[in-house]
Enzyme design. Structure first.
Site, PDB file in Angstrom:
ATOM      1  CB  SER A  37      -0.910   0.018   1.233  1.00 49.32           C
ATOM      2  OG  SER A  37      -1.408   1.326   1.429  1.00 49.32           O
ATOM      3  CG  ASP A  72      -6.749   2.775  -7.836  1.00 50.53           C
ATOM      4  OD1 ASP A  72      -7.123   2.086  -6.865  1.00 50.53           O
ATOM      5  OD2 ASP A  72      -5.992   3.756  -7.713  1.00 50.53           O
TER       6      ASP A  72
HETATM    7  C1  S3P Z   1      -3.111   5.568  -3.663  1.00 50.11           C
HETATM    8  C2  S3P Z   1      -2.761   4.288  -3.357  1.00 50.11           C
HETATM    9  C3  S3P Z   1      -3.619   3.128  -3.612  1.00 50.11           C
HETATM   10  C4  S3P Z   1      -4.725   3.458  -4.605  1.00 50.11           C
HETATM   11  C5  S3P Z   1      -5.394   4.760  -4.308  1.00 50.11           C
HETATM   12  C6  S3P Z   1      -4.378   5.901  -4.321  1.00 50.11           C
HETATM   13  C7  S3P Z   1      -2.167   6.651  -3.328  1.00 50.11           C
HETATM   14  O1  S3P Z   1      -4.207   2.714  -2.405  1.00 50.11           O
HETATM   15  O2  S3P Z   1      -5.690   2.428  -4.623  1.00 50.11           O
HETATM   16  O3  S3P Z   1      -6.399   5.043  -5.256  1.00 50.11           O
HETATM   17  O4  S3P Z   1      -2.305   7.781  -3.872  1.00 50.11           O
HETATM   18  O5  S3P Z   1      -1.252   6.396  -2.544  1.00 50.11           O
HETATM   19  P1  S3P Z   1      -3.420   1.752  -1.349  1.00 50.11           P
HETATM   20  O6  S3P Z   1      -2.277   2.502  -0.802  1.00 50.11           O
HETATM   21  O7  S3P Z   1      -4.443   1.458  -0.290  1.00 50.11           O
HETATM   22  O8  S3P Z   1      -3.033   0.552  -2.131  1.00 50.11           O
END
Ligand code: S3P
Length: 416
Positions: free
Chosen positions: A150, A301
């Protein structure tokens, strides 16, 4: 009906969030050129203003004067997980009490994944789901291996690390989007990234940020809807310009190529800390594929959209190792399966993904469940069949792409 033409989709959501947050912490002036001002980034913008940053909105530019010590505040993160998770990491090391709230969807999303490493650093965070209260504390560094891929968790720990008393280390066995690591050094942060056999190791030292100028490229997660439409709607060819081509973001484009899509990348160049270029996708016959393991984060996404594309391929497709989909704005496994099934797609949910078989789409009534990516995917689906698809909650797309409907109509008109 086909899609033809060229379009510059709105700017990148992840990069805009980060530029806003870093600009708030930085001394001096930060300029964000061509920011995204969808609802999610507005949540971050409103939050940094409440914390004391001075933000001037000019046409296509934001000018931020940072604040040394943020003011205690109650911050509404709306629908935006990125706003909430970045702010927890940012605020954990500042004096004061900060309350973070969100909408119905965000209030059900897991925050413990961020709070756990921050608590190890000494942070005082109450609540593992919104509303949360952060009582700023002095932080000690940690050596943390990300248990989930993440970027939001990684970024929160790195932000807290900027205010800890020593070197914070984040180990990343599976690579996820790396805008934070790319952008922080532009603000003067002392940060290094090392590639090892066990993945990447990021080290950040306590640092004071100074203002920077950030040019935000077009968002590949928004361009993806046009790539998908062009790939599956007969006689289409669409060019999306100035798109961020960071490999941690364009997994979906790579998947389309693997399925046999006709993809051309041109005009590649580096802007600031990111590679950008123009991407043209032209209709072709697609074969099914499997998306799994470390391929997932670079297209997390786009997986709802992949389900639609896969339904138009000539053989079955599988998504696995994507249980993260269940903790997004909606449970994106259940919602994608239920709504696409209503339109005739042969799709089955699994614990950590779905299986899609070649299908003929028909009309029907579906809902976005307030999820922006669902809204845009279903709008592309409605172009795949001549029958009528009624979509409840279209306006959800405002979260990341306020003019999506108009842009989609524009690119349909281009063929007349
Ligand atoms: C994001 C990270 C992702 C993604 C989200 C945007 C970011 O989430 O799904 O739309 O800008 O760091 P996760 O960190 O939960 O994977």
């Amino acid at each position: 009906m086909s899609l033809n033409g060229s379009i510059r989709v709105p700017s990148d959501k992840s990069i805009t969030h980060r530029a806003l947050v870093f600009g708030m912490m930085a001394s001096g002036t930060t300029r964000i050129r061509r920011p995204l001002l969808g609802a999610d980034c507005r949540s971050t913008l409103d939050a940094i203003r409440l914390l004391g940053a001075d933000v001037t909105e000019r046409e296509d530019e934001l000018i931020i004067k940072g604040v040394e010590s943020p003011r205690p505040a109650r911050l509404d993160c709306g629908n935006s997980g990125t706003t909430m998770r970045l702010l927890i990491g940012l605020l954990a090391g500042y004096d004061g009490t900060f309350e973070l709230v969100g909408d119905k969807s965000l209030s059900k999303r897991p925050m413990r994944r961020v709070n756990a490493p921050l608590r190890e650093m000494g942070a005082h965070v109450t609540g593992d789901m919104a509303p949360l209260v952060i009582d700023g504390a002095s932080l000690k560094p940690i050596d943390y291996t990300l248990p989930v891929a993440s970027a939001q968790v990684k970024s929160a720990v790195l932000l807290a690390g900027l205010r800890a008393e020593g070197t914070t280390i984040v180990r990343e066995p599976v690579l996820c989007r790396d805008h934070t690591e790319r952008m922080l050094p532009l603000f003067g942060a002392n940060l290094s990234v090392q590639k090892t056999e066990m993945g990447r190791v990021i080290r950040v030292e306590p640092s004071r940020l100074t203002g920077a100028t950030i040019d935000v490229p077009a968002d590949p997660s928004s361009a993806a809807f046009f790539w998908a439409g062009a790939a599956i709607i007969p006689n289409s060819s669409v060019t999306t310009t100035d798109v961020c081509l960071n490999e941690t973001r364009i997994g979906f484009l790579r998947t389309l190529e693997r399925m046999g899509a006709d993809v051309t990348i041109s005009n590649e160049r580096t802007v600031g800390e990111e590679m950008i270029g123009d991407v043209t996708v032209t209709t072709s016959t697609l074969v099914g594929t499997t998306v799994e393991k470390d391929m997932i984060p670079a297209q997390i996404d786009e997986l709802p959209l992949f389900a639609l594309v896969a339904s138009q391929a000539s053989s079955p497709s599988v998504v696995k190792d994507a249980a993260e989909l269940r903790v997004k704005e909606t449970d994106r496994i259940d919602v994608v399966v239920s709504e696409l099934s209503k339109l005739g797609v042969d799709i089955t949910a699994t614990e950590d993904g779905f299986i899609v078989k070649p299908s003929r789409l028909h009309g029907g009534s579906v809902s976005t469940y307030g999820d922006h990516r669902l809204s845009m995917m279903l709008q592309i689906a409605s172009l795949v069949t001549d029958e009528t698809i009624q979509i409840e909650g279209l306006e959800a797309s405002d979260v990341s792409y306020p003019r999506f409907r108009e842009d989609l109509q524009q690119i349909q008109r281009d063929i007349k």
